[in-house]
Design a protein around this motif. Structure first.
Motif, PDB file in Angstrom:
ATOM      1  N   VAL A   1      16.690   0.195 -11.004  1.00  0.00           N
ATOM      2  CA  VAL A   1      16.590   1.242 -11.477  1.00  0.00           C
ATOM      3  C   VAL A   1      16.882   2.739 -11.225  1.00  0.00           C
ATOM      4  N   SER A   2      16.869   4.101 -11.948  1.00  0.00           N
ATOM      5  CA  SER A   2      16.958   5.070 -10.580  1.00  0.00           C
ATOM      6  C   SER A   2      15.941   6.128 -10.628  1.00  0.00           C
ATOM      7  N   VAL A   3      15.141   7.000  -9.371  1.00  0.00           N
ATOM      8  CA  VAL A   3      14.388   7.480  -8.889  1.00  0.00           C
ATOM      9  C   VAL A   3      13.648   8.317 -10.474  1.00  0.00           C
ATOM     10  N   ALA A   4      15.030   9.353 -11.292  1.00  0.00           N
ATOM     11  CA  ALA A   4      15.238  10.008 -11.935  1.00  0.00           C
ATOM     12  C   ALA A   4      14.357   9.059 -12.738  1.00  0.00           C
ATOM     13  N   THR A   5      15.093   7.401 -13.772  1.00  0.00           N
ATOM     14  CA  THR A   5      14.239   7.559 -14.714  1.00  0.00           C
ATOM     15  C   THR A   5      12.923   6.371 -14.000  1.00  0.00           C
ATOM     16  N   VAL A   6      12.323   6.305 -13.267  1.00  0.00           N
ATOM     17  CA  VAL A   6      10.928   6.241 -12.630  1.00  0.00           C
ATOM     18  C   VAL A   6      10.020   7.672 -13.191  1.00  0.00           C
ATOM     19  N   SER A   7      10.569   8.464 -12.679  1.00  0.00           N
ATOM     20  CA  SER A   7       9.961   9.329 -12.834  1.00  0.00           C
ATOM     21  C   SER A   7       9.776  10.284 -14.437  1.00  0.00           C
ATOM     22  N   ARG A   8      10.790   9.925 -15.574  1.00  0.00           N
ATOM     23  CA  ARG A   8      10.857   9.972 -16.973  1.00  0.00           C
ATOM     24  C   ARG A   8       9.816   8.818 -17.867  1.00  0.00           C
ATOM     25  N   ALA A   9       9.340   7.642 -16.474  1.00  0.00           N
ATOM     26  CA  ALA A   9       8.845   6.804 -17.367  1.00  0.00           C
ATOM     27  C   ALA A   9       7.514   6.968 -16.973  1.00  0.00           C
TER      28      ALA A   9
ATOM     29  N   SER B   1       0.633  -1.025  -0.024  1.00  0.00           N
ATOM     30  CA  SER B   1      -0.123  -0.403  -0.391  1.00  0.00           C
ATOM     31  C   SER B   1       0.934   0.948   0.247  1.00  0.00           C
ATOM     32  N   HIS B   2       0.243   2.619  -0.441  1.00  0.00           N
ATOM     33  CA  HIS B   2       1.533   3.730  -0.749  1.00  0.00           C
ATOM     34  C   HIS B   2       2.450   3.639  -1.153  1.00  0.00           C
ATOM     35  N   ALA B   3       2.846   2.724  -2.166  1.00  0.00           N
ATOM     36  CA  ALA B   3       4.326   2.333  -3.148  1.00  0.00           C
ATOM     37  C   ALA B   3       4.486   3.782  -3.601  1.00  0.00           C
ATOM     38  N   THR B   4       5.797   4.064  -3.561  1.00  0.00           N
ATOM     39  CA  THR B   4       6.606   5.393  -3.717  1.00  0.00           C
ATOM     40  C   THR B   4       6.957   5.284  -4.886  1.00  0.00           C
ATOM     41  N   ILE B   5       7.695   6.234  -6.302  1.00  0.00           N
ATOM     42  CA  ILE B   5       8.613   5.658  -6.961  1.00  0.00           C
ATOM     43  C   ILE B   5       9.306   5.110  -6.300  1.00  0.00           C
ATOM     44  N   ARG B   6      10.339   5.833  -5.589  1.00  0.00           N
ATOM     45  CA  ARG B   6      10.933   4.833  -4.701  1.00  0.00           C
ATOM     46  C   ARG B   6      11.122   3.909  -4.602  1.00  0.00           C
ATOM     47  N   ASP B   7       9.509   3.138  -3.947  1.00  0.00           N
ATOM     48  CA  ASP B   7       9.665   1.564  -3.769  1.00  0.00           C
ATOM     49  C   ASP B   7      10.114   0.879  -5.041  1.00  0.00           C
ATOM     50  N   ILE B   8       9.462   1.324  -6.339  1.00  0.00           N
ATOM     51  CA  ILE B   8       9.244   1.769  -7.825  1.00  0.00           C
ATOM     52  C   ILE B   8      10.845   1.139  -8.105  1.00  0.00           C
ATOM     53  N   ALA B   9      11.539   1.947  -8.139  1.00  0.00           N
ATOM     54  CA  ALA B   9      13.134   2.214  -8.535  1.00  0.00           C
ATOM     55  C   ALA B   9      14.233   1.583  -7.658  1.00  0.00           C
TER      56      ALA B   9
ATOM     57  N   GLU C   1       5.196  -2.661 -15.071  1.00  0.00           N
ATOM     58  CA  GLU C   1       4.468  -3.835 -15.012  1.00  0.00           C
ATOM     59  C   GLU C   1       4.869  -3.649 -13.707  1.00  0.00           C
ATOM     60  N   VAL C   2       5.624  -3.478 -12.568  1.00  0.00           N
ATOM     61  CA  VAL C   2       6.507  -3.309 -11.480  1.00  0.00           C
ATOM     62  C   VAL C   2       5.122  -2.231 -10.723  1.00  0.00           C
ATOM     63  N   ALA C   3       5.447  -0.645 -11.399  1.00  0.00           N
ATOM     64  CA  ALA C   3       4.432  -0.057 -10.356  1.00  0.00           C
ATOM     65  C   ALA C   3       2.931  -0.731 -10.118  1.00  0.00           C
ATOM     66  N   SER C   4       2.246  -1.116 -11.113  1.00  0.00           N
ATOM     67  CA  SER C   4       1.256  -2.195 -11.192  1.00  0.00           C
ATOM     68  C   SER C   4       1.366  -3.450 -10.162  1.00  0.00           C
ATOM     69  N   ARG C   5       1.961  -3.796 -10.073  1.00  0.00           N
ATOM     70  CA  ARG C   5       2.174  -4.758  -9.433  1.00  0.00           C
ATOM     71  C   ARG C   5       2.194  -4.329  -7.364  1.00  0.00           C
ATOM     72  N   LEU C   6       3.048  -3.103  -7.636  1.00  0.00           N
ATOM     73  CA  LEU C   6       3.327  -2.502  -5.993  1.00  0.00           C
ATOM     74  C   LEU C   6       2.077  -1.767  -6.156  1.00  0.00           C
ATOM     75  N   GLY C   7       0.960  -2.114  -7.000  1.00  0.00           N
ATOM     76  CA  GLY C   7      -0.137  -0.641  -6.777  1.00  0.00           C
ATOM     77  C   GLY C   7      -0.198   0.078  -6.847  1.00  0.00           C
ATOM     78  N   TYR C   8       0.917   0.862  -6.965  1.00  0.00           N
ATOM     79  CA  TYR C   8       1.463   2.886  -7.272  1.00  0.00           C
ATOM     80  C   TYR C   8       0.479   3.117  -8.116  1.00  0.00           C
ATOM     81  N   VAL C   9      -0.649   4.711  -6.643  1.00  0.00           N
ATOM     82  CA  VAL C   9      -0.778   5.354  -7.778  1.00  0.00           C
ATOM     83  C   VAL C   9      -0.221   7.061  -8.082  1.00  0.00           C
ATOM     84  N   PRO C  10       0.022   7.430  -9.120  1.00  0.00           N
ATOM     85  CA  PRO C  10       0.115   8.460  -8.773  1.00  0.00           C
ATOM     86  C   PRO C  10      -0.568   9.563  -9.071  1.00  0.00           C
ATOM     87  N   HIS C  11       0.109  10.330  -7.629  1.00  0.00           N
ATOM     88  CA  HIS C  11      -0.303  11.804  -6.970  1.00  0.00           C
ATOM     89  C   HIS C  11      -0.474  12.489  -8.154  1.00  0.00           C
TER      90      HIS C  11
END
Length: 355
Positions: free
Chosen positions: A15-23, A2-10, A40-50
């Motif tokens: 990959v780097s946080v910057a790469t996640v942000s660009r993607a 829950s409440h996954a962040t782009i750091r969790d995805i990275a 795919e990683v973001a979906s698996r972690l349940g990430y919801v963009p702010h």
């Protein structure tokens, strides 16, 4: 998670946080296969963009302002349905303000939206350009919908009201009608004036006198116009109302008085609101595909915000949809507007499809 962040995805995607942000922002610098992996990683972690943070980083709010005359009635319901559909597909949100034809309220709406929206859609057919449009911020992307002329350089969407009205009148004449009545829209309204002009011109070309009765785009004024005709013995054989709600009001009043439609009097409207094809008899009208008109406004505005719109005016030609309220034209009578006419048979009346 829950409440996954782009750091969790990275971390998970290695990959780097910057790469996640660009993607996540769809930048072309990220390889397609890497973007797919990150998504795919973001979906698996349940990430919801702010949304707020995303728009802050791009210096945009993701909000577009919509200033319209009113929110009541099927016309505005369809218009907003089209706008909302297009905005949703583009990840945008609508902020609505209504002005009731009052320039001061329109100016207040523009001021309230300043700094809160990325662009503006403005529909103000009953307000002079110098009373409202002069207050549009010059650096604010905007698209004008059937507004008064006088704002060069602004993107515009317009309905060719005169051509649509002329086509309706040509159709009525082609059915053999000669005693035509036009129920106008409100005084000072650009759409109403253009539709009245188109009807007058078509009658003049045919050598027919057009009688004008006042209206205001609302059903009660259609009822009042029909009541006037009934009081006088209803000598008319065709009514063209400047919008569908007045046409429906007039038709229901005449039917209750025992006047057969279209056998004794033909009735036509303008706009093609959904109710037009559902009533009995179904209403002949000039269709502008209201939802598509609203959607196109949003699409043009999105382009203007991105700096990709050419700023040129765009005009839509209404299509006459022939239904039961007017009957069929006489094939022996020429019709100058034949290319703008669509004959809708009863089994098509529920589809809402346009040619």
């Amino acid at each position: 998670m829950s409440h996954a962040t782009i750091r969790d995805i990275a971390r998970e995607a290695a990959v780097s946080v910057a790469t996640v942000s660009r993607a996540m922002n769809g930048l072309a610098s990220v390889r397609p296969e890497l973007r797919k992996h990150i998504e795919e990683v973001a979906s698996r972690l349940g990430y919801v963009p702010h949304a707020a943070a995303r728009h802050l980083s791009s210096a945009r709010s993701g909000m577009i302002g919509v200033v319209i005359p009113d929110l009541h009635g099927e016309f505005f319901s369809e218009l907003l349905r089209g706008m909302d559909r297009e905005a949703s597909e583009r990840g945008l949100y609508l902020m609505l303000m209504r002005m009731h034809g009052d320039a001061a309220r329109g100016v207040a709406a523009l001021n309230a939206m300043r700094g809160r929206v990325d662009g503006l859609l403005v529909m103000a057919p009953q307000v002079a350009a110098d009373e409202l449009l002069a207050h549009l911020p010059r650096d604010m992307p905007a698209v004008l919908l059937n507004c008064a002329p006088g704002q060069p350089g602004r993107a515009e969407l317009r309905i060719d009201n005169a051509a649509g009205a002329a086509a309706i009148v040509e159709h009525l004449i082609a059915t053999g009608r000669r005693r035509l009545v036009h129920i106008t829209g409100p005084e000072g309204n650009i759409d109403a004036e253009e539709r009245c002009r188109g009807a007058r011109d078509a009658c003049a070309r045919a050598g027919i006198t057009l009688r004008i009765l006042p209206g205001d785009f609302n059903e009660p004024s259609g009822i009042a116009a029909a009541a006037t005709l009934l009081d006088e013995g209803c000598d008319a054989d065709a009514i063209f109302a400047a919008n569908d709600m007045m046409a429906i009001g007039a038709m229901m009043t005449l039917k209750r008085a025992g006047i057969a439609v279209p056998e004794q009097i033909a009735i036509a409207g303008f706009d093609d609101i959904p109710l037009a094809r559902l009533i009995t008899p179904s209403l002949t009208t000039a269709s502008i595909d209201i939802a598509a008109f609203g959607a196109r406004g949003v699409a043009r505005l999105a382009g203007a915000i991105a700096g990709q719109d050419d700023g040129l005016p765009e005009q839509r030609i209404p299509v006459v949809v022939i239904r039961e309220s007017t009957g069929q034209p006489d094939p022996a009578r020429p019709n100058a507007f034949l290319s703008t006419i669509h004959n809708e048979t009863p089994d098509q009346s529920g589809t809402g499809e346009r040619p």
